[in-house]
Motif scaffolding. Sequence first.
Motif, mmCIF file in Angstrom:
data_model
loop_
_atom_site.group_PDB
_atom_site.id
_atom_site.type_symbol
_atom_site.label_atom_id
_atom_site.label_comp_id
_atom_site.label_asym_id
_atom_site.label_seq_id
_atom_site.Cartn_x
_atom_site.Cartn_y
_atom_site.Cartn_z
ATOM 1 N N ASP A 226 8.644 7.912 17.130
ATOM 2 C CA ASP A 226 7.387 8.255 16.462
ATOM 3 C C ASP A 226 7.136 7.338 15.269
ATOM 4 O O ASP A 226 6.011 6.887 15.034
ATOM 5 C CB ASP A 226 7.393 9.717 16.008
ATOM 6 C CG ASP A 226 7.297 10.685 17.175
ATOM 7 O OD1 ASP A 226 6.940 10.235 18.287
ATOM 8 O OD2 ASP A 226 7.600 11.877 16.982
ATOM 9 N N SER B 281 0.803 -1.231 0.000
ATOM 10 C CA SER B 281 0.000 0.000 0.000
ATOM 11 C C SER B 281 0.831 1.274 0.000
ATOM 12 O O SER B 281 0.385 2.320 -0.483
ATOM 13 C CB SER B 281 -0.919 0.007 1.226
ATOM 14 O OG SER B 281 -0.169 0.243 2.419
ATOM 15 N N ASP C 120 1.417 2.860 2.658
ATOM 16 C CA ASP C 120 0.867 3.701 3.722
ATOM 17 C C ASP C 120 1.907 4.062 4.777
ATOM 18 O O ASP C 120 1.856 5.157 5.346
ATOM 19 C CB ASP C 120 -0.319 2.998 4.397
ATOM 20 C CG ASP C 120 -1.568 3.023 3.540
ATOM 21 O OD1 ASP C 120 -1.594 3.779 2.551
ATOM 22 O OD2 ASP C 120 -2.527 2.285 3.861
ATOM 23 N N LEU C 121 2.843 3.166 5.053
ATOM 24 C CA LEU C 121 3.861 3.473 6.058
ATOM 25 C C LEU C 121 4.701 4.655 5.596
ATOM 26 O O LEU C 121 4.987 5.567 6.386
ATOM 27 C CB LEU C 121 4.750 2.248 6.293
ATOM 28 C CG LEU C 121 5.881 2.416 7.313
ATOM 29 C CD1 LEU C 121 5.330 2.786 8.681
ATOM 30 C CD2 LEU C 121 6.722 1.143 7.402
ATOM 31 N N GLU C 122 5.085 4.665 4.342
ATOM 32 C CA GLU C 122 5.868 5.766 3.802
ATOM 33 C C GLU C 122 5.055 7.066 3.798
ATOM 34 O O GLU C 122 5.559 8.140 4.153
ATOM 35 C CB GLU C 122 6.320 5.427 2.371
ATOM 36 C CG GLU C 122 7.309 4.273 2.297
ATOM 37 C CD GLU C 122 6.666 2.903 2.186
ATOM 38 O OE1 GLU C 122 7.316 1.971 1.707
ATOM 39 O OE2 GLU C 122 5.486 2.753 2.602
ATOM 40 N N LYS C 123 3.772 6.967 3.416
ATOM 41 C CA LYS C 123 2.917 8.148 3.349
ATOM 42 C C LYS C 123 2.672 8.750 4.722
ATOM 43 O O LYS C 123 2.684 9.973 4.897
ATOM 44 C CB LYS C 123 1.573 7.782 2.708
ATOM 45 C CG LYS C 123 1.666 7.339 1.252
ATOM 46 C CD LYS C 123 0.339 6.754 0.788
ATOM 47 C CE LYS C 123 0.474 6.055 -0.552
ATOM 48 N NZ LYS C 123 -0.760 5.313 -0.923
ATOM 49 N N ARG C 124 2.458 7.901 5.698
ATOM 50 C CA ARG C 124 2.107 8.380 7.035
ATOM 51 C C ARG C 124 3.315 8.923 7.802
ATOM 52 O O ARG C 124 3.160 9.757 8.694
ATOM 53 C CB ARG C 124 1.476 7.243 7.839
ATOM 54 C CG ARG C 124 0.077 6.840 7.371
ATOM 55 C CD ARG C 124 -0.988 7.770 7.926
ATOM 56 N NE ARG C 124 -1.013 7.724 9.376
ATOM 57 C CZ ARG C 124 -1.700 6.833 10.085
ATOM 58 N NH1 ARG C 124 -2.414 5.903 9.459
ATOM 59 N NH2 ARG C 124 -1.697 6.868 11.400
ATOM 60 N N THR C 125 4.509 8.438 7.482
ATOM 61 C CA THR C 125 5.692 8.828 8.259
ATOM 62 C C THR C 125 6.641 9.749 7.509
ATOM 63 O O THR C 125 7.458 10.429 8.129
ATOM 64 C CB THR C 125 6.490 7.581 8.695
ATOM 65 O OG1 THR C 125 6.970 6.905 7.521
ATOM 66 C CG2 THR C 125 5.618 6.643 9.526
ATOM 67 N N ARG D 211 0.906 0.853 14.751
ATOM 68 C CA ARG D 211 -0.521 1.112 14.532
ATOM 69 C C ARG D 211 -0.976 0.574 13.174
ATOM 70 O O ARG D 211 -2.072 0.010 13.051
ATOM 71 C CB ARG D 211 -0.797 2.614 14.624
ATOM 72 C CG ARG D 211 -0.791 3.149 16.058
ATOM 73 C CD ARG D 211 -0.934 4.649 16.110
ATOM 74 N NE ARG D 211 -0.993 5.121 17.494
ATOM 75 C CZ ARG D 211 -0.719 6.353 17.881
ATOM 76 N NH1 ARG D 211 -0.365 7.265 16.958
ATOM 77 N NH2 ARG D 211 -0.788 6.690 19.154
ATOM 78 N N LEU D 212 -0.151 0.726 12.174
ATOM 79 C CA LEU D 212 -0.488 0.230 10.840
ATOM 80 C C LEU D 212 -0.426 -1.294 10.782
ATOM 81 O O LEU D 212 -1.237 -1.935 10.110
ATOM 82 C CB LEU D 212 0.446 0.845 9.804
ATOM 83 C CG LEU D 212 0.257 2.353 9.570
ATOM 84 C CD1 LEU D 212 1.353 2.906 8.663
ATOM 85 C CD2 LEU D 212 -1.113 2.651 8.965
ATOM 86 N N THR E 199 3.873 4.691 14.809
ATOM 87 C CA THR E 199 3.002 4.684 13.630
ATOM 88 C C THR E 199 3.060 3.339 12.925
ATOM 89 O O THR E 199 2.031 2.804 12.471
ATOM 90 C CB THR E 199 3.417 5.805 12.654
ATOM 91 O OG1 THR E 199 3.299 7.063 13.318
ATOM 92 C CG2 THR E 199 2.535 5.802 11.410
#
Length: 338
Positions: A230, A51, A53-58, A237-238, A234
């Motif tokens: 941090d 996805s 998402d880890l890169e996008k969120r952090t 959580r993902l 995150t």
Amino acid sequence: MITRKTLLSALAALALGSMAGAGIAPAQAADKRVTFAYQDMTTPIRVLMESGDLEKRTGYTVKWVKFGGGGDVIRAMASGNVDIGEAGSSPIAAAASQGLPLKLFWILDDIGDAEQLVARNGSGIATVKDLKGKTVGVPFVSTAHYQLMFALQEAGLGPKDVKVLNMRPPEIAAAWERGDIDATFIWAPVLTVAKKSGTVLASAGDFARKGKATFDGIVVTDAFLAAHRDFMTTFVRLLAAADAEYAKAGATWTEGSPQVAAIAKWTGATPAEVPAALSAYRFPTLAEQASPRWLGGGAADALKSTAEFLKAQGRVPDLAPNYAAFVTTDVVEAAAKP
């Protein structure tokens, strides 16, 4: 006499050589970069990897590097080339016994019946005792290796009775197809291949019920954990969200679903193999992670028990004074806060 310093230096040298050969650059000291070592287990984290998402969120650049076994992952982390990695409870126990500066912060899966001992049809093997004089392929110092050695011991077989070969999963698949090995203790997707022309003799779940439980975990270097709190929060959580989604809607993760396609892509399994392989594992929830069964005590107990067995088998020279020192609940507790 092998000292801890010598052992660490040897591990680092091995990892540096294998990483360089694979064209992997050393881990970066700069902020917002992380190298993650993964394996081929069919678990929901692969959907998170796909996805982005880890890169996008952090805002981090995540380098996902595939390894053939947990021992390889641990050696790469010892060298400083990998920051976070997946490994089974056996290689984690070995790492803790050697005093490596790592922390287990997430239980990737409860292995249960996801690893099995399979004998080739026509080999004349009907029970574990029948492995005497036979050849078995298994990744050394893996959870499957730990279970295999326990199975052989329980069947009254010694190290000279069975030819046990150290093979990574792809090597086992190739050797199985050639007929070079009589049996293997392994996980999917290679397990799926072996079962097509083999018979299951035992599973990791059988031995877990006898007090020899195994799991796959995610470990982080102490240095990265201290500097990137941090990001770690995150990430967890993902991870928890991916597992929760599978728990809620796993029935829809079928051969044609995007989730199964993602898992197949990252593991090398075929989409048809993924649903059954997923169902063989159990994935602890975020709340369960910090419980006494897992990071709150049970994981450390399992590591100690595993290490004691490994020492008896001559796989580790010494035991750590406290295996709880290599397990932390800090990250999952931070992730659980609103």
